[in-house]
Write a protein that holds these residues in place. Structure first.
Motif, mmCIF file in Angstrom:
data_model
loop_
_atom_site.group_PDB
_atom_site.id
_atom_site.type_symbol
_atom_site.label_atom_id
_atom_site.label_comp_id
_atom_site.label_asym_id
_atom_site.label_seq_id
_atom_site.Cartn_x
_atom_site.Cartn_y
_atom_site.Cartn_z
ATOM 1 N N ARG A 23 -20.621 -7.742 6.383
ATOM 2 C CA ARG A 23 -20.619 -7.401 4.950
ATOM 3 C C ARG A 23 -20.204 -5.950 4.742
ATOM 4 N NH1 ARG A 23 -25.303 -10.633 5.060
ATOM 5 N NH2 ARG A 23 -26.654 -8.804 5.223
ATOM 6 N N ASN A 50 -8.945 -0.023 0.422
ATOM 7 C CA ASN A 50 -7.671 -0.745 0.281
ATOM 8 C C ASN A 50 -7.055 -1.027 1.663
ATOM 9 O OD1 ASN A 50 -5.575 -2.051 -1.048
ATOM 10 N ND2 ASN A 50 -4.364 -0.171 -1.279
ATOM 11 N N LEU A 86 -6.874 -4.194 4.754
ATOM 12 C CA LEU A 86 -7.066 -5.620 4.993
ATOM 13 C C LEU A 86 -8.144 -5.855 6.054
ATOM 14 C CD1 LEU A 86 -3.364 -6.880 5.181
ATOM 15 C CD2 LEU A 86 -4.876 -6.784 3.176
ATOM 16 N N LYS A 122 0.820 -1.213 0.000
ATOM 17 C CA LYS A 122 0.000 0.000 0.000
ATOM 18 C C LYS A 122 0.857 1.268 0.000
ATOM 19 C CE LYS A 122 -4.023 2.072 2.296
ATOM 20 N NZ LYS A 122 -5.005 2.002 3.399
ATOM 21 N N ARG A 147 -16.501 -5.646 5.187
ATOM 22 C CA ARG A 147 -15.814 -6.156 3.992
ATOM 23 C C ARG A 147 -15.854 -5.117 2.854
ATOM 24 N NH1 ARG A 147 -11.805 -8.998 2.482
ATOM 25 N NH2 ARG A 147 -11.407 -6.800 1.998
ATOM 26 N N GLU A 148 -16.995 -4.539 2.646
ATOM 27 C CA GLU A 148 -17.129 -3.540 1.573
ATOM 28 C C GLU A 148 -16.268 -2.315 1.851
ATOM 29 O OE1 GLU A 148 -21.302 -2.850 1.503
ATOM 30 O OE2 GLU A 148 -21.780 -4.835 0.652
ATOM 31 N N CYS A 153 -13.501 -2.159 3.719
ATOM 32 C CA CYS A 153 -12.082 -2.505 3.593
ATOM 33 C C CYS A 153 -11.672 -2.584 2.124
ATOM 34 C CB CYS A 153 -11.804 -3.827 4.303
ATOM 35 S SG CYS A 153 -11.834 -3.722 6.108
ATOM 36 N N THR A 154 -12.530 -3.180 1.307
ATOM 37 C CA THR A 154 -12.221 -3.278 -0.123
ATOM 38 C C THR A 154 -12.131 -1.889 -0.750
ATOM 39 O OG1 THR A 154 -13.312 -5.440 -0.265
ATOM 40 C CG2 THR A 154 -12.998 -4.220 -2.326
ATOM 41 N N ALA A 155 -13.102 -1.039 -0.434
ATOM 42 C CA ALA A 155 -13.140 0.301 -1.017
ATOM 43 C C ALA A 155 -11.950 1.149 -0.588
ATOM 44 C CB ALA A 155 -14.445 0.994 -0.628
ATOM 45 N N ASP A 214 -9.494 -10.961 4.347
ATOM 46 C CA ASP A 214 -8.183 -11.090 3.702
ATOM 47 C C ASP A 214 -7.280 -12.040 4.471
ATOM 48 O OD1 ASP A 214 -8.312 -9.003 1.490
ATOM 49 O OD2 ASP A 214 -8.944 -7.848 3.234
#
Length: 392
Positions: A199, A209, A211, A114, A202-203, A205-207, A238
């Motif tokens: 959920r 960047n 973990l 990152k 998770r969304e 963390c993904t957005a 992750d």
């Protein structure tokens, strides 16, 4: 026992033998184990399938260190990665070691992938968390018993309320490398977050960047009625942090499991363990994975958990203020006007049921997943009798 350090306050029961969900003291008194060593004995005491594998490995080789390869480790890692739906496993021994490893991996990933500025990485954790008792881990605990007189503490952590996605979103910045959480907080009293929370994590963390690290050391491997507690919301973190039941109640086995893009940041010499991935641990852990593949234990947790739920519901207002139940795992809040959780557990032990208190008036029920329905119902009968005695 007078030479032991006083870091535990056990119930006055001295266990000498165990089989399935039952243990026996030196005088031959049998007790129903409704703690299962905090889920480490999910498959029962001396599970014959697991002890057979352990005996076979004991007759071959038990430890060579990671300076050399051993023939049990590769198959175990392959099977565990497949169970988790990912491709890399880092084996350790205890749950706390898995958490420490996850922290190191997240920081290395933050700096090397990152590109967070040196020494600026932060990890967001949850209030009420319990991830172990090492110096770094207690640095982000809010439990006074875990923290008092053990500072100075390790920096780099931010705490937000568990279950509050808005607070989590507000805490994440460009230097955040991970969100570390228990999908269900065990030591806190089996605290379950709101539906959709995992959920949303998770969304987020993904957005951003970042973990997502799921500490499934207590909640994973069948306890909640699914292989992992994250499965209840169809979420894949992750990094999985695993332990306890992974050793089958025989040996300490833990692991950090994730993708090569994350775990691959570690290079030889940067992290390790003399006993991590030893042949005995790998053989037992591999058999645990085989057993979980059948789905038998996950189903037992669901079916027996529903029975436990119905029985506990009848006790609300009759000594129980509230309870939380997921799979075969419950946190039960005793009316504090009646007794502390410790007092209830002492009375249960006198009736040959072993459970554990937490946070004053809460007790936890987490028997081995092999427990028979009649035994589980008998245990609730004993709880009902204790509560009736206290109310009288």
């Amino acid at each position: 026992m007078t030479h032991l350090a006083h870091n535990y306050h056990p119930l006055p029961v001295i266990i000498g033998a165990g089989e399935g969900a039952w243990v026996t003291d030196g005088e031959g008194t049998r007790y129903l184990d409704c703690l299962a060593a905090y889920s480490a004995v999910n498959f029962g005491h001396r599970n014959p399938q697991l002890t057979a594998v352990a005996h076979e490995q004991l007759d071959r080789v038990t430890l060579v260190s990671r300076a050399f390869e051993n023939d049990a480790l590769g198959p175990f890692a392959d099977a565990l990665a497949e169970l988790c739906g990912t491709d890399m496993v880092l084996p350790m021994n205890t749950g706390a070691e898995a958490v420490e490893t996850g922290i190191k991996v997240a920081r290395a990933w933050g700096y090397r992938v990152k590109e967070v500025a040196a020494e600026q990485a932060n990890i967001v954790v949850m209030s009420g968390n319990f991830h172990g008792r090492t110096t770094t881990i207690v640095s982000f605990s809010d439990d006074a018993d875990a923290r008092t007189d053990f500072g100075p503490f390790t920096p780099g952590f931010r705490t937000v309320p568990f279950g509050d996605i808005g607070a989590l979103a507000a805490s994440v910045d460009a230097n955040t490398v991970a969100v570390l959480l228990e999908p269900i907080q065990g030591e806190a009293g089996v605290i379950v977050p709101p539906e959709g929370y995992l959920r949303a994590v998770r969304e987020l963390c993904t957005a951003q960047n970042v973990l997502m690290i799921a500490d499934e050391i207590q909640s994973g491997l069948g306890r909640t009625g699914t292989t992992f507690a994250c499965d209840r919301e169809g979420v894949a973190p992750d990094l999985y942090l695993l332990g306890k039941a992974l050793g089958g109640g025989i040996v300490p086995v833990s692991a950090v499991v994730g993708s090569e893009s994350v775990l691959g940041v570690l290079q030889p010499g940067e992290h390790g363990s003399t006993f991590g991935g030893n042949p005995l641990a790998a053989a037992v852990g591999h058999e645990v994975v085989r057993m979980l593949r059948t789905g038998e234990f996950q189903k037992r947790a669901r079916v027996l958990g529903d029975i436990l739920d119905a029985r506990l519901a009848d006790l609300v207002g009759a000594g129980i203020v509230a309870y939380r139940r997921v799979g075969l795992w419950a946190g039960i809040d005793i009316d504090p006007q009646l007794a502390t959780g410790r007092e209830v557990c002492e009375r249960l032990a006198a009736r040959r049921v072993l459970a554990k208190d937490t946070h004053d008036s809460t007790i936890r029920i987490a028997p081995p997943l092999v427990i028979e329905q009649a035994d589980l119902e008998w245990a609730v009968d004993q709880l009902a009798a204790v509560l009736a005695e206290l109310r009288a």
